[in-house]
Design a protein around this motif. Structure first.
Motif, PDB file in Angstrom:
ATOM      1  N   LEU A 181      57.836  80.281  57.796  1.00 23.39           N
ATOM      2  CA  LEU A 181      57.935  81.663  57.331  1.00 23.39           C
ATOM      3  C   LEU A 181      59.347  82.225  57.481  1.00 23.39           C
ATOM      4  CD1 LEU A 181      56.418  84.211  56.307  1.00 23.39           C
ATOM      5  CD2 LEU A 181      56.014  84.791  58.719  1.00 23.39           C
ATOM      6  N   VAL A 182      59.975  82.011  58.655  1.00 26.93           N
ATOM      7  CA  VAL A 182      61.255  82.665  58.931  1.00 26.93           C
ATOM      8  C   VAL A 182      62.431  81.690  58.990  1.00 26.93           C
ATOM      9  CG1 VAL A 182      60.096  84.496  60.208  1.00 26.93           C
ATOM     10  CG2 VAL A 182      60.995  82.522  61.455  1.00 26.93           C
ATOM     11  N   GLY A 183      62.155  80.382  59.015  1.00 29.31           N
ATOM     12  CA  GLY A 183      63.230  79.404  59.117  1.00 29.31           C
ATOM     13  C   GLY A 183      63.381  78.896  60.542  1.00 29.31           C
ATOM     14  N   ARG A 184      63.827  77.655  60.677  1.00 28.56           N
ATOM     15  CA  ARG A 184      63.934  77.016  61.988  1.00 28.56           C
ATOM     16  C   ARG A 184      64.943  77.719  62.895  1.00 28.56           C
ATOM     17  NH1 ARG A 184      62.403  71.972  63.761  1.00 28.56           N
ATOM     18  NH2 ARG A 184      63.523  71.188  65.593  1.00 28.56           N
ATOM     19  N   ARG A 185      66.111  78.044  62.343  1.00 25.64           N
ATOM     20  CA  ARG A 185      67.157  78.658  63.169  1.00 25.64           C
ATOM     21  C   ARG A 185      66.713  80.016  63.687  1.00 25.64           C
ATOM     22  NH1 ARG A 185      73.221  78.819  60.990  1.00 25.64           N
ATOM     23  NH2 ARG A 185      72.893  76.601  61.386  1.00 25.64           N
ATOM     24  N   THR A 186      66.123  80.851  62.818  1.00 20.99           N
ATOM     25  CA  THR A 186      65.672  82.171  63.254  1.00 20.99           C
ATOM     26  C   THR A 186      64.567  82.054  64.289  1.00 20.99           C
ATOM     27  OG1 THR A 186      66.230  83.143  61.119  1.00 20.99           O
ATOM     28  CG2 THR A 186      64.643  84.348  62.476  1.00 20.99           C
ATOM     29  N   TYR A 187      63.627  81.151  64.054  1.00 24.33           N
ATOM     30  CA  TYR A 187      62.516  81.004  64.998  1.00 24.33           C
ATOM     31  C   TYR A 187      63.024  80.633  66.389  1.00 24.33           C
ATOM     32  CZ  TYR A 187      58.561  79.050  67.494  1.00 24.33           C
ATOM     33  OH  TYR A 187      57.628  78.775  68.469  1.00 24.33           O
ATOM     34  N   PHE A 188      63.857  79.592  66.457  1.00 21.95           N
ATOM     35  CA  PHE A 188      64.294  79.135  67.774  1.00 21.95           C
ATOM     36  C   PHE A 188      65.266  80.118  68.420  1.00 21.95           C
ATOM     37  CE2 PHE A 188      62.601  75.030  66.335  1.00 21.95           C
ATOM     38  CZ  PHE A 188      61.870  74.701  67.465  1.00 21.95           C
ATOM     39  N   SER A 189      66.028  80.874  67.639  1.00 24.13           N
ATOM     40  CA  SER A 189      66.896  81.904  68.216  1.00 24.13           C
ATOM     41  C   SER A 189      66.054  82.996  68.876  1.00 24.13           C
ATOM     42  CB  SER A 189      67.788  82.505  67.130  1.00 24.13           C
ATOM     43  OG  SER A 189      68.669  81.537  66.609  1.00 24.13           O
ATOM     44  N   VAL A 190      65.047  83.464  68.150  1.00 22.70           N
ATOM     45  CA  VAL A 190      64.177  84.508  68.693  1.00 22.70           C
ATOM     46  C   VAL A 190      63.386  83.965  69.877  1.00 22.70           C
ATOM     47  CG1 VAL A 190      62.191  85.999  68.205  1.00 22.70           C
ATOM     48  CG2 VAL A 190      64.023  85.754  66.513  1.00 22.70           C
ATOM     49  N   TYR A 191      62.879  82.756  69.732  1.00 23.26           N
ATOM     50  CA  TYR A 191      62.093  82.152  70.820  1.00 23.26           C
ATOM     51  C   TYR A 191      62.939  81.991  72.085  1.00 23.26           C
ATOM     52  CZ  TYR A 191      59.124  78.859  73.330  1.00 23.26           C
ATOM     53  OH  TYR A 191      58.347  78.254  74.287  1.00 23.26           O
ATOM     54  N   GLY A 192      64.200  81.579  71.923  1.00 22.27           N
ATOM     55  CA  GLY A 192      65.082  81.441  73.079  1.00 22.27           C
ATOM     56  C   GLY A 192      65.340  82.761  73.770  1.00 22.27           C
ATOM     57  N   LEU A 193      65.575  83.817  72.997  1.00 16.42           N
ATOM     58  CA  LEU A 193      65.809  85.135  73.583  1.00 16.42           C
ATOM     59  C   LEU A 193      64.567  85.643  74.303  1.00 16.42           C
ATOM     60  CD1 LEU A 193      67.845  86.833  70.712  1.00 16.42           C
ATOM     61  CD2 LEU A 193      68.709  86.091  72.941  1.00 16.42           C
ATOM     62  N   VAL A 194      63.403  85.441  73.696  1.00 15.85           N
ATOM     63  CA  VAL A 194      62.150  85.869  74.337  1.00 15.85           C
ATOM     64  C   VAL A 194      61.931  85.091  75.630  1.00 15.85           C
ATOM     65  CG1 VAL A 194      59.635  85.878  74.104  1.00 15.85           C
ATOM     66  CG2 VAL A 194      61.060  86.643  72.202  1.00 15.85           C
ATOM     67  N   SER A 195      62.204  83.792  75.619  1.00 18.47           N
ATOM     68  CA  SER A 195      62.026  82.977  76.823  1.00 18.47           C
ATOM     69  C   SER A 195      62.947  83.437  77.948  1.00 18.47           C
ATOM     70  CB  SER A 195      62.278  81.500  76.500  1.00 18.47           C
ATOM     71  OG  SER A 195      61.343  81.020  75.565  1.00 18.47           O
ATOM     72  N   LEU A 196      64.203  83.740  77.608  1.00 21.25           N
ATOM     73  CA  LEU A 196      65.140  84.230  78.627  1.00 21.25           C
ATOM     74  C   LEU A 196      64.697  85.582  79.181  1.00 21.25           C
ATOM     75  CD1 LEU A 196      68.577  83.264  77.051  1.00 21.25           C
ATOM     76  CD2 LEU A 196      67.515  82.271  79.083  1.00 21.25           C
TER      77      LEU A 196
END
Length: 227
Positions: free
Chosen positions: A33-48
């Motif tokens: 839906l949003v693209g691999r880069r956007t997903y993992f960027s958001v996921y990384g920020l949420v995890s931190l």
């Protein structure tokens, strides 16, 4: 909010952030839906953000001492953390697809295994070292749960990744990689192939360690230095 309730919610949020995306391929659908880069960027920020919440919540939880801190106990993380951060720096982008922090699209080359010859799970080992080293000088219940839980999760993830590798890789994968082995460090050919990249990553890890050492009191409210 009750201290234990906040700590429990923070731990649950961390567990949920890692397991919920795997349900019914939710992660795959979000990436589409949003693209691999956007997903993992958001996921990384949420995890931190969740990790920061867990650490703060552990500090606000009721203090239940399991053992007192002795001055010598602070030496344990001070001696272990340089190694942990060098491992972490070396592990980002590892050319071994079946672990945390692997290079996107990486394939394993048995003829040139790189760091995987020493450890095929450097980030997981780094996290386990960080967490395990912090258990001893933090002998209250909340921090033992926090750091002990992270250490256990990191080590438990290793056989899960290896089980996946057994399904997808040939026998050379395990023959030329290791969970942890010092044998490649005595091999001149391995050093020639990897010394430049390893030296750079080691320098980055040591700079990160020095920065965290000096910022520890500001970030976490306690000095890590032995007294």
């Amino acid at each position: 909010m009750n201290g234990w309730l906040e700590f429990t919610l923070a731990m649950a949020a961390f567990a949920g952030s890692h397991f919920v995306p795997r349900l019914r391929d939710l992660r795959g659908r979000l990436i589409a839906l949003v693209g691999r880069r956007t997903y993992f960027s958001v996921y990384g920020l949420v995890s931190l953000a969740i990790l920061a919440w867990i650490i703060a919540a552990a500090g606000r939880a009721p203090f239940v001492m399991l053992w007192p801190q002795e001055p010598w106990m602070r030496w344990v993380p001070n001696l272990v953390m340089p190694l942990a951060l060098v491992l972490a720096a070396a592990g980002f982008g590892i050319r071994q697809p079946h672990t945390v922090g692997a290079k996107r699209g990486a394939t394993f080359d048995p003829g040139n295994p790189g760091l995987a010859a020493v450890t095929r799970h450097p980030l997981l080992l780094a996290l386990a070292l960080w967490a395990g080293a912090h258990v001893l000088p933090n002998g209250d219940l909340a921090h033992v749960i926090l750091f002990g839980g992270f250490a256990a999760l990191s080590l438990a993830a290793i056989p899960l990744f290896d089980a996946r590798a057994r399904r997808l890789e040939g026998p050379d994968f395990f023959g030329q990689s290791a969970i942890l082995s010092l044998r490649p460090l005595g091999c001149a050919a391995w050093w020639r192939a990897n010394r430049r990249a390893l030296a750079l990553r080691a320098a980055v890890g040591l700079v990160l360690w020095a920065g965290l050492l000096h910022a520890h009191a500001m970030l976490f409210g306690v000095s890590p230095l032995p007294v």
